[in-house]
Design an enzyme around this catalytic site. Structure first.
Site, PDB file in Angstrom:
ATOM      1  N   ASP A 148       0.817  -1.213   0.000  1.00 58.90           N
ATOM      2  CA  ASP A 148       0.000   0.000   0.000  1.00 58.90           C
ATOM      3  C   ASP A 148       0.856   1.272   0.000  1.00 58.90           C
ATOM      4  OD1 ASP A 148      -2.375   1.443   0.115  1.00 58.90           O
ATOM      5  OD2 ASP A 148      -3.234   0.200   1.693  1.00 58.90           O
ATOM      6  N   ASP A 208      -9.876   3.687  -3.698  1.00 59.09           N
ATOM      7  CA  ASP A 208     -10.607   2.470  -3.313  1.00 59.09           C
ATOM      8  C   ASP A 208     -11.998   2.403  -3.937  1.00 59.09           C
ATOM      9  OD1 ASP A 208      -8.411   2.252  -1.716  1.00 59.09           O
ATOM     10  OD2 ASP A 208      -9.524   1.894   0.132  1.00 59.09           O
TER      11      ASP A 208
HETATM   12  C1  GAL Z   1      -6.128   1.331   1.354  1.00 59.18           C
HETATM   13  C2  GAL Z   1      -6.214   0.299   0.256  1.00 59.18           C
HETATM   14  C3  GAL Z   1      -7.336  -0.659   0.606  1.00 59.18           C
HETATM   15  C4  GAL Z   1      -7.018  -1.316   1.941  1.00 59.18           C
HETATM   16  C5  GAL Z   1      -6.783  -0.273   3.020  1.00 59.18           C
HETATM   17  C6  GAL Z   1      -6.265  -0.890   4.306  1.00 59.18           C
HETATM   18  O1  GAL Z   1      -5.119   2.214   1.056  1.00 59.18           O
HETATM   19  O2  GAL Z   1      -6.435   0.920  -0.974  1.00 59.18           O
HETATM   20  O3  GAL Z   1      -7.507  -1.620  -0.423  1.00 59.18           O
HETATM   21  O4  GAL Z   1      -5.886  -2.135   1.788  1.00 59.18           O
HETATM   22  O5  GAL Z   1      -5.841   0.693   2.593  1.00 59.18           O
HETATM   23  O6  GAL Z   1      -6.031   0.034   5.321  1.00 59.18           O
END
Ligand code: GAL
Length: 491
Positions: A148, A208
């Site tokens: 991430d 997301d």
């Molecule tokens: C976001 C990511 C999500 C999930 C989340 C977890 O940045 O895009 O898919 O992994 O963090 O905190």
């Protein structure tokens, strides 16, 4: 089938056999399950192991869903020795145990970290700790790392800066000697579609996803309709299916075997979309070669959800050995709009290994629309303005949702008391089993379970007309009449 090799220069043909990062992994888009969309931080050993059992029991592992991916929130704070271990309450027997259990029943184990000081849920991130974290992942037997972008400490802003930051983990994973697929999650920042494939097997290209087909939400901050800001730097969350499709459209063709644009985990079965919207979402993710990670809670799955994600004719689009995304060949915004001013139709088209063509007519307008797709449009990627040789041929049209499992049969699978009786139902239905016959083999042999049902023919230079209901997609495989199946090197 007529395919003149002179249509495409030899150098371009060679490119087709190249694999992205070259680690031999993710030669077709990875499939599996990830906990984030439905369960967020509610993770535990029990969740992962019971979900893996569900994947087996429901016949989903045998359809190719072979990754179990643990997302954020598994960590305890980084220790004085510099290592991060699993939270003991959530994972009482540690990560190696989970990994061993998953491997023992044929799954690959996916894990999560962030190229930042902290993860998005504010647990310890891997930035500047890549070597030790990669060592841990390798020791635990991790097969896939979702990596991430939160709390990156300002190390972004140009493609080179982001590339350098993510490459440290790619190199650290390589140095462990364990072959771990790397899935970047930097939300499309810094033009990741131009460099992700050189260090990773997949790269997220948007903020997301959320469980909405087309509703705009200010949290998904980038405006893909604004030409001045096509790759804005605050990708956000709450991005709809339609938003993501519009965002990826200009660079959908970047995916090649071993490196895929990740449109984010699936929302199918989460409750916020209609059955038709979920079918469209699933089919487009398959045809665009996104990783197919189920995001729903498998313990509370409806028969309709099961019969969307277990359709082998759709999954075969994803796993087609040609490994190229469908691209958008038409977009019409002059159609009725909803209260958010959203309304458009698309035609997506993509070549498949045996010379078939996937054709998707998407109606995101605010009413049912009579849509047409001409061969000239459909084969634009093979030659502009109707010049593609395929335009002069006749095509049989196969509907890939025609053989969707019935609600009653899906319910029988969900209701079965034990694994043996579930297998019995699947056997009786003669449902596709990719562990026995791979998609590649099934497609080569012409296994009819992968080809849908014939619904018509398009004559040379003709077009396909069909009524597409509001917020739905028609998904077809066009097959050349009397065509001989063959290998095609064209892009
Ligand atoms: C976001 C990511 C999500 C999930 C989340 C977890 O940045 O895009 O898919 O992994 O963090 O905190």
């Amino acid at each position: 089938m007529v395919r003149s090799s002179s249509v495409v220069p030899a150098a371009v043909s060679l490119f087709h056999v190249a694999q992205a990062v070259g680690n031999g992994l993710a030669i077709t888009p990875p499939m599996g399950w990830n906990n984030w969309n439905s369960l967020a931080c509610n993770v535990s050993e029990d969740l992962l192991l019971s979900t893996s059992k569900k994947l087996i029991d429901l016949g989903l592992q045998d359809l190719g869903y072979d990754h179990v991916v643990l997302d954020d929130c598994w960590q305890s704070p980084r220790g004085d020795d510099g290592y991060v271990n699993a939270d003991k309450e959530k994972f009482p027997r540690g990560m190696k145990h989970v990994s061993d259990e998953l491997h023992s029943v044929g799954f690959k184990f996916g894990m999560y970290s962030s190229a930042g000081e902290m993860t998005c849920a504010r647990f310890a991130g891997s930035l500047d700790h890549e070597t030790k974290d990669a060592e841990n992942f390798a020791n635990w037997g991790v097969d896939f790392l979702k990596y991430d972008n939160c709390f990156h400490m300002g190390r972004m802003g140009t493609p080179q800066i982001s590339f350098n930051r993510f490459k440290v983990m790619a190199d650290a994973l390589k140095a462990t000697g364990r072959n771990i697929a790397l899935s970047l999650c930097n939300w499309g920042e810094d033009y990741v579609h131009t460099w992700g494939m050189s260090i990773a097997n997949a790269w997220r290209m948007s903020g997301d996803i959320y469980d909405s087909f087309s509703r705009p939400d200010a949290l998904c901050a980038c405006d893909t309709n604004n030409p001045a800001d096509p790759f804005c730097i605050a990708p956000g969350t709450h991005c709809s299916v339609l938003f993501i499709l519009n965002k990826v459209a200009p660079f959908a063709d970047r995916s090649i075997p071993g490196g895929w644009s990740d449109l984010d985990m699936l929302e199918v079965g989460q409750g916020g979309m209609t059955d038709e919207e979920y079918k469209a979402h699933f089919a487009l993710w398959a045809a665009l070669k996104s990783p197919l990670m189920l995001g729903n809670d498998l313990r509370i799955m409806s028969p309709q959800t099961l019969s969307i994600v277990n359709n082998p004719a759709i999954i075969a689009l994803s796993q087609d050995p040609h490994g190229r995304s469908a691209t958008r060949v038409a977009r019409n915004t002059s159609v009725p709009k909803d209260e958010y001013d959203i309304g458009e139709t698309h035609i997506w088209s993509g070549k498949l290994k045996n010379g078939d063509q996937v054709v998707i007519l998407l109606n995101a307008a605010n009413e049912d629309v009579e849509m047409s797709a001409s061969l000239k449009e459909i084969f634009t990627p093979s030659g502009p303005g109707g010049s593609a040789p395929q335009v002069k041929e006749s095509w049989e049209v196969f509907d890939l949702w025609a053989d969707r499992m019935s609600d009653a049969n899906a319910q029988a699978i969900l209701d079965a008391e034990d694994q043996a009786s579930r297998s019995e139902v699947l056997k009786k239905l003669n449902w596709y089993n990719a562990s026995e016959v791979s998609y590649k083999e099934g497609l080569e042999k012409g296994d009819e379970r992968l080809f849908g049902k014939k619904v018509g023919v398009v004559e040379p230079r003709g077009q396909w007309d069909v009524l597409v209901e509001r917020h739905s997609a028609k998904v077809y495989r066009f097959r050349q009449v009397n065509g001989e199946a063959g290998d095609h090197d064209e892009l």
